[in-house]
Design a protein around this motif. Structure first.
Motif, PDB file in Angstrom:
ATOM      1  N   VAL A   1      10.661   5.601  -5.702  1.00 44.49           N
ATOM      2  CA  VAL A   1      10.576   4.373  -4.922  1.00 44.49           C
ATOM      3  C   VAL A   1      11.905   4.037  -4.254  1.00 44.49           C
ATOM      4  CG1 VAL A   1      10.220   1.864  -5.118  1.00 44.49           C
ATOM      5  CG2 VAL A   1       8.715   3.439  -6.321  1.00 44.49           C
ATOM      6  N   PHE A   2      13.007   4.548  -4.798  1.00 48.01           N
ATOM      7  CA  PHE A   2      14.340   4.117  -4.354  1.00 48.01           C
ATOM      8  C   PHE A   2      14.527   4.246  -2.836  1.00 48.01           C
ATOM      9  CE2 PHE A   2      18.885   4.789  -3.597  1.00 48.01           C
ATOM     10  CZ  PHE A   2      19.390   3.636  -4.175  1.00 48.01           C
ATOM     11  N   SER A   3      14.275   5.433  -2.277  1.00 52.37           N
ATOM     12  CA  SER A   3      14.500   5.635  -0.843  1.00 52.37           C
ATOM     13  C   SER A   3      13.473   4.869  -0.011  1.00 52.37           C
ATOM     14  CB  SER A   3      14.449   7.122  -0.496  1.00 52.37           C
ATOM     15  OG  SER A   3      13.199   7.679  -0.875  1.00 52.37           O
TER      16      SER A   3
ATOM     17  N   LEU B   1      13.610  -3.598   1.221  1.00 50.78           N
ATOM     18  CA  LEU B   1      13.465  -4.260  -0.065  1.00 50.78           C
ATOM     19  C   LEU B   1      14.497  -3.737  -1.040  1.00 50.78           C
ATOM     20  CD1 LEU B   1       9.575  -3.919  -0.425  1.00 50.78           C
ATOM     21  CD2 LEU B   1      10.808  -5.976   0.273  1.00 50.78           C
ATOM     22  N   SER B   2      14.878  -4.588  -1.985  1.00 46.73           N
ATOM     23  CA  SER B   2      15.698  -4.106  -3.085  1.00 46.73           C
ATOM     24  C   SER B   2      14.804  -3.302  -4.021  1.00 46.73           C
ATOM     25  CB  SER B   2      16.317  -5.274  -3.853  1.00 46.73           C
ATOM     26  OG  SER B   2      15.307  -6.000  -4.547  1.00 46.73           O
ATOM     27  N   LEU B   3      15.412  -2.522  -4.916  1.00 46.65           N
ATOM     28  CA  LEU B   3      14.620  -1.730  -5.841  1.00 46.65           C
ATOM     29  C   LEU B   3      13.762  -2.629  -6.723  1.00 46.65           C
ATOM     30  CD1 LEU B   3      13.871   1.005  -7.018  1.00 46.65           C
ATOM     31  CD2 LEU B   3      15.842   0.820  -8.549  1.00 46.65           C
TER      32      LEU B   3
ATOM     33  N   ALA C   1       0.830  -1.204   0.000  1.00 42.51           N
ATOM     34  CA  ALA C   1       0.000   0.000   0.000  1.00 42.51           C
ATOM     35  C   ALA C   1       0.868   1.259   0.000  1.00 42.51           C
ATOM     36  CB  ALA C   1      -0.924  -0.007   1.216  1.00 42.51           C
ATOM     37  N   ARG C   2       1.944   1.261   0.770  1.00 43.31           N
ATOM     38  CA  ARG C   2       2.837   2.428   0.810  1.00 43.31           C
ATOM     39  C   ARG C   2       3.503   2.651  -0.536  1.00 43.31           C
ATOM     40  NH1 ARG C   2       6.645   2.025   5.987  1.00 43.31           N
ATOM     41  NH2 ARG C   2       7.359   4.014   5.109  1.00 43.31           N
ATOM     42  N   LEU C   3       3.883   1.577  -1.204  1.00 46.21           N
ATOM     43  CA  LEU C   3       4.533   1.694  -2.506  1.00 46.21           C
ATOM     44  C   LEU C   3       3.564   2.205  -3.564  1.00 46.21           C
ATOM     45  CD1 LEU C   3       6.586  -1.604  -2.345  1.00 46.21           C
ATOM     46  CD2 LEU C   3       7.573   0.684  -2.554  1.00 46.21           C
TER      47      LEU C   3
END
Length: 228
Positions: free
Chosen positions: A119-121, A128-130, A107-109
């Motif tokens: 999304v990176f930070s 999680l990885s990218l 949900a946050r993503l």
């Protein structure tokens, strides 16, 4: 067909390595899938066969993705806003309420995507990885648009929702739709016929004929015209 390693492909296309990671996450899912496949050496025909596109349609997606990766046409938040409009129009509720059905990290993503935030930070804060974060985000986006990503039906549902979101901005001709969503005229005709039959779009009377949301639909104001 690209030669050498993926890194050599991007360098040959004028994409700076230090900007690649951040810009890849801002591409539409189809654009990202196409550009990565091209970097790995797949042909236009091979990619088109998986996505129901002509070779020229894949070439147009690749060109658009490369333009964004070079920094030529990135518009932070535009695609996220279209996604928000598509979901809220389809489900009749604010996106924040709809997101309660998703697991917290996903949900946050998805909310970050809707807001046009990188999304990176966020991926690092979620542990999680990218690649993992992008996959989780894309699954959530596809789920809210109607069906899990990966199936042909799921991609069709997602594409229809994106077209409706674009029509919420302004009426569009066939030619404008083809530029926004590269595909064969036959496939586009089928898609628009389905949207009209479902009552999610209608055709104006004036030439050139433009598709628009039905009267009373959210989006552009009555009387507003588009410019070609």
């Amino acid at each position: 067909m690209p030669k050498g390693t993926p890194g050599q492909y991007f360098l040959s296309k004028g994409v700076a390595p230090d900007a690649l990671t951040e810009r890849l996450e801002q591409l539409l899912p189809l654009e990202r899938e196409v550009i990565i496949a091209r970097a790995l050496g797949e042909t236009l025909r091979q990619i088109g066969g998986r996505h129901g596109l002509t070779a020229e349609g894949v070439r147009q997606v690749e060109r658009r993705a490369l333009d964004k990766l070079r920094g030529g046409s990135l518009r932070d938040g535009v695609e996220g806003e279209r996604f928000r409009q598509a979901v809220e129009q389809r489900l009749g509720r604010p996106l924040e309420q709809v997101l309660r059905r998703l697991p917290s990290p996903q949900a946050r993503l998805v909310l970050a995507y809707a807001r046009g935030e990188p999304v990176f930070s966020l991926a690092s804060r979620l542990g999680l990885s990218l690649c993992e974060a992008l996959a989780l985000r894309d699954q959530g986006v596809a789920r809210l648009l109607g069906e899990e990503r990966g199936s042909r039906a799921g991609r069709w549902i997602e594409l229809k929702a994106m077209v409706v979101a674009a029509l919420a901005q302004r009426p569009l001709t066939y030619g404008e739709l083809e530029r926004l969503f590269p595909m064969s005229r036959r496939r586009l005709t089928r898609l628009m016929q389905e949207l009209v039959a479902e009552g999610r779009a209608e055709v104006g009377d004036d030439y050139p004929f433009r598709f628009m949301l039905p009267a009373g639909g959210a989006g552009y104001k009555e009387g507003q015209t588009s410019t070609s």
